[in-house]
Design a protein around this motif. Sequence first.
Motif, PDB file in Angstrom:
ATOM      1  N   GLN A   1       0.874  -1.184   0.000  1.00 45.46           N
ATOM      2  CA  GLN A   1       0.000   0.000   0.000  1.00 45.46           C
ATOM      3  C   GLN A   1       0.904   1.225   0.000  1.00 45.46           C
ATOM      4  OE1 GLN A   1      -3.608  -0.134   2.594  1.00 45.46           O
ATOM      5  NE2 GLN A   1      -2.680  -2.016   3.362  1.00 45.46           N
ATOM      6  N   LYS A   2       0.996   1.857  -1.175  1.00 43.07           N
ATOM      7  CA  LYS A   2       2.026   2.894  -1.358  1.00 43.07           C
ATOM      8  C   LYS A   2       1.860   4.085  -0.410  1.00 43.07           C
ATOM      9  CE  LYS A   2      -0.441   4.862  -5.281  1.00 43.07           C
ATOM     10  NZ  LYS A   2      -0.575   4.776  -6.730  1.00 43.07           N
ATOM     11  N   GLU A   3       0.649   4.342   0.036  1.00 45.34           N
ATOM     12  CA  GLU A   3       0.439   5.500   0.919  1.00 45.34           C
ATOM     13  C   GLU A   3       0.940   5.221   2.343  1.00 45.34           C
ATOM     14  OE1 GLU A   3      -1.883   3.650  -0.361  1.00 45.34           O
ATOM     15  OE2 GLU A   3      -3.298   3.021   1.189  1.00 45.34           O
ATOM     16  N   LYS A   4       1.294   3.975   2.629  1.00 48.13           N
ATOM     17  CA  LYS A   4       1.686   3.629   4.000  1.00 48.13           C
ATOM     18  C   LYS A   4       3.195   3.649   4.238  1.00 48.13           C
ATOM     19  CE  LYS A   4      -2.354   1.292   5.669  1.00 48.13           C
ATOM     20  NZ  LYS A   4      -2.889   0.195   6.446  1.00 48.13           N
ATOM     21  N   TYR A   5       3.988   3.696   3.185  1.00 44.43           N
ATOM     22  CA  TYR A   5       5.441   3.748   3.402  1.00 44.43           C
ATOM     23  C   TYR A   5       6.044   4.971   2.727  1.00 44.43           C
ATOM     24  CZ  TYR A   5       6.146   1.921  -1.357  1.00 44.43           C
ATOM     25  OH  TYR A   5       6.145   1.765  -2.715  1.00 44.43           O
TER      26      TYR A   5
ATOM     27  N   GLU B   1      11.807   1.825   4.978  1.00 43.14           N
ATOM     28  CA  GLU B   1      10.753   1.413   5.915  1.00 43.14           C
ATOM     29  C   GLU B   1       9.705   0.502   5.255  1.00 43.14           C
ATOM     30  OE1 GLU B   1       9.030   5.163   7.277  1.00 43.14           O
ATOM     31  OE2 GLU B   1       7.373   4.845   5.879  1.00 43.14           O
ATOM     32  N   HIS B   2       9.967   0.116   4.028  1.00 44.06           N
ATOM     33  CA  HIS B   2       9.004  -0.696   3.270  1.00 44.06           C
ATOM     34  C   HIS B   2       8.662  -1.995   3.999  1.00 44.06           C
ATOM     35  CE1 HIS B   2       7.609  -3.145  -0.237  1.00 44.06           C
ATOM     36  NE2 HIS B   2       7.091  -1.988  -0.600  1.00 44.06           N
TER      37      HIS B   2
ATOM     38  N   ASP C   1      -0.110  -7.379   6.763  1.00 46.10           N
ATOM     39  CA  ASP C   1       1.139  -8.084   7.040  1.00 46.10           C
ATOM     40  C   ASP C   1       2.311  -7.125   6.851  1.00 46.10           C
ATOM     41  OD1 ASP C   1       2.831 -10.219   7.492  1.00 46.10           O
ATOM     42  OD2 ASP C   1       2.577 -11.122   5.508  1.00 46.10           O
ATOM     43  N   LYS C   2       3.473  -7.480   7.389  1.00 49.59           N
ATOM     44  CA  LYS C   2       4.690  -6.699   7.115  1.00 49.59           C
ATOM     45  C   LYS C   2       5.766  -7.616   6.533  1.00 49.59           C
ATOM     46  CE  LYS C   2       7.149  -7.040  11.519  1.00 49.59           C
ATOM     47  NZ  LYS C   2       7.948  -6.355  12.532  1.00 49.59           N
ATOM     48  N   GLY C   3       6.823  -6.993   5.981  1.00 49.18           N
ATOM     49  CA  GLY C   3       7.895  -7.767   5.348  1.00 49.18           C
ATOM     50  C   GLY C   3       7.791  -7.663   3.849  1.00 49.18           C
ATOM     51  N   THR C   4       8.837  -7.155   3.202  1.00 52.49           N
ATOM     52  CA  THR C   4       8.753  -6.839   1.771  1.00 52.49           C
ATOM     53  C   THR C   4       8.504  -8.065   0.902  1.00 52.49           C
ATOM     54  OG1 THR C   4      10.085  -4.874   2.035  1.00 52.49           O
ATOM     55  CG2 THR C   4      10.057  -5.855  -0.155  1.00 52.49           C
ATOM     56  N   ARG C   5       9.337  -9.102   1.062  1.00 48.84           N
ATOM     57  CA  ARG C   5       9.156 -10.325   0.264  1.00 48.84           C
ATOM     58  C   ARG C   5       9.111 -11.510   1.219  1.00 48.84           C
ATOM     59  NH1 ARG C   5      13.983 -10.802  -3.375  1.00 48.84           N
ATOM     60  NH2 ARG C   5      15.009  -9.534  -1.781  1.00 48.84           N
ATOM     61  N   LYS C   6       8.087 -12.324   1.111  1.00 44.62           N
ATOM     62  CA  LYS C   6       7.931 -13.469   2.016  1.00 44.62           C
ATOM     63  C   LYS C   6       7.335 -14.654   1.275  1.00 44.62           C
ATOM     64  CE  LYS C   6       6.089 -12.397   6.089  1.00 44.62           C
ATOM     65  NZ  LYS C   6       5.288 -11.721   7.132  1.00 44.62           N
TER      66      LYS C   6
ATOM     67  N   TYR D   1      18.007  -8.692   2.596  1.00 41.40           N
ATOM     68  CA  TYR D   1      16.656  -8.157   2.468  1.00 41.40           C
ATOM     69  C   TYR D   1      16.580  -6.982   1.495  1.00 41.40           C
ATOM     70  CZ  TYR D   1      16.319 -11.236   6.384  1.00 41.40           C
ATOM     71  OH  TYR D   1      16.401 -12.358   7.163  1.00 41.40           O
ATOM     72  N   LEU D   2      17.722  -6.685   0.870  1.00 48.71           N
ATOM     73  CA  LEU D   2      17.719  -5.633  -0.152  1.00 48.71           C
ATOM     74  C   LEU D   2      17.166  -6.200  -1.457  1.00 48.71           C
ATOM     75  CD1 LEU D   2      21.231  -3.974   0.290  1.00 48.71           C
ATOM     76  CD2 LEU D   2      19.046  -3.168   1.147  1.00 48.71           C
TER      77      LEU D   2
END
Lengths: 405, 211
Positions: free
Chosen positions: A311-315, A320-321, A347-352, B195-196
């Motif tokens: 959600q682009k408005e949140k980061y 801090e992504h 959820d958080k964490g860029t890639r999971k 994580y980059l």
Amino acid sequence: MKIINCAIKGICFGLITVLFVSCYKPTEKTISIQDKEYALYLLYKDRSAGFALFDKFNEESVFTYVKNPSQGFNREYIKKERSFYQHNYRNGFFVHYEFNEDGQLAGKDSISLKNLSIDNFLWKNKSDTLILFTVDLHNNGVGHMHILKTKPLQLIRKEILPLPKPQNDYNILSIGVSDLEGDNLWIGYSYSKFTSSTDYTTANKMYYANFNFTAIKEPVVQEDLRSTYPGGVNTVQTYQAKNEKGDLYFMSCPGIALGNTTQLPTAIFRKLAKSNKVDTNYMINISDKIGNHAYGFWYIGEQKAIIRAEQKEKYKDFAEHHLVFQFEYYVVDLLTGDLEKINIPADKGTRKETVLIEDNIVYLAIDSQDENHSLWSFDPNTGETKHIHSLDPDIDFILRLDKIN
Amino acid sequence: MKVDKALLEKYELGRCTPEEIVAIEEWLVNDEWDDIPDTTVEAKIGGEIWQAIHNKPESKRPLKRPAFILQTKVRTFAGAAAILILFFYFFTLLTKDSFNEDHNVKATNTEKSPILVEKDFFDVLLSSNSEAIINLKKGCISLSGNVLFKPKRDFSLQDRDSSHVFNFKSGLVYILSKDIRTNKLLVFSESELNYLPPIMRRHYLQQFPTT
């Protein structure tokens, strides 16, 4: 009388001691890996990492926490049945791990693969032959294919990927999707360039190359201008899948976390079974529908897939992504292009890699606000979601959810 | 002055006035028990006091003792302090060069391969065309290019350009990178490299192939 009292007390004390000793089971010594069906890979707040093994998806499930096999071990492992394979970029070794009798993941075998970065992998026709698509660390524009026997580990073939050289200064290769049908090898890739010492962008074009797997000579290359950065590093997250008919679906990821060409849309494309070309008449424009980019694509059956969208408005920026509770999961109907948001916390964490499909139920591991790290289920037929279990609050991120048996 | 049990106890504790001391000592020399009623001082007590006095010759000057102790302590402390100050002064003089050198480092790499600079408080590995100016005394850092930074103790450094303060922990390895466009200093630990975005990670692995 006093002697009898003492004797009774002594017997009671002895019984309690025996009972206590027999009930006390040191966790690390008594894990039976055979009982554990699933593994979560966890990153803790103190930056240590490890696995949590469990037997079933329900409230009573018992979690056994297992340490990282080595300091350099991370989430980028290739899992097949009970084997884990990982490339350590520090020492250049590709290591085969398995859980031992004590429930610890231990190295079994290794080979040296130096000066490379694994972008993509696939198993050759469901065999124990592993194909790695790598990019050279000395030359970011050159890709290789490494073919490995895994039992025992042995490099049986290494080929340079004879891809046409990029026409401009976009010369950093990223191989994001791959497929092998018989002798026909197909890979999707893109080229990027650095715009400063800490920033880069990706050219507005996706490339799909068709090779003969045996010959690996000049490929037939298809260019696609509809998006960029097809797929991504699939040791971290899944970006492609085949449906029941063998049609290959994949998602492009031009967002800040991968392609970093945010003006282009995140979209789903397909290559029909028996075809060597991507279907130019098919595209689901995710960014148009939800106004955001997404990373991660998991096929859940019956022409439906799950995607994980930011959600682009949140980061504010990439720094801090991964910290922001912003990620939403959507079910995409691959036939109609309709999207439906799954009703679970952000959820958080860029890639999971935390989506698992079993018996038509989707299981998701979520790091939500209020320190809640939990397992959820989602029934695609009813749309119903259910909280299953909350985990250790010392966890910072659940990075993977794998079936291990 | 009447010598009684209370006075004798006061004497034993060294709290008597000079007049009281004189009175007690006369009484002791006199060697008589007349002044003290039998009910207040027993012979045994008197004998013990007598014995105690004879065993302590300096007990004739009880009032002077605290003053003497105080003066001795002051002299000892003053002496120790002087020695310490002198020792510290000479130590600072002797170690001045290396102290400043390790706290204030300017390292430049114009070569193609990385260069390692090792100091007492940190190690720096500079990639090609990089420069690091680190002043630990002032707690600031100025950087161009990319460096690997390994602190050997915990400290904080402020980026001179952005004024942002970064905390470094001993034993961890950090990647420091300056964005020329935004003039921002990026700092992340080596484990965070995973994580980059893949392109960024490859970029740093290429910069520091020895990692």
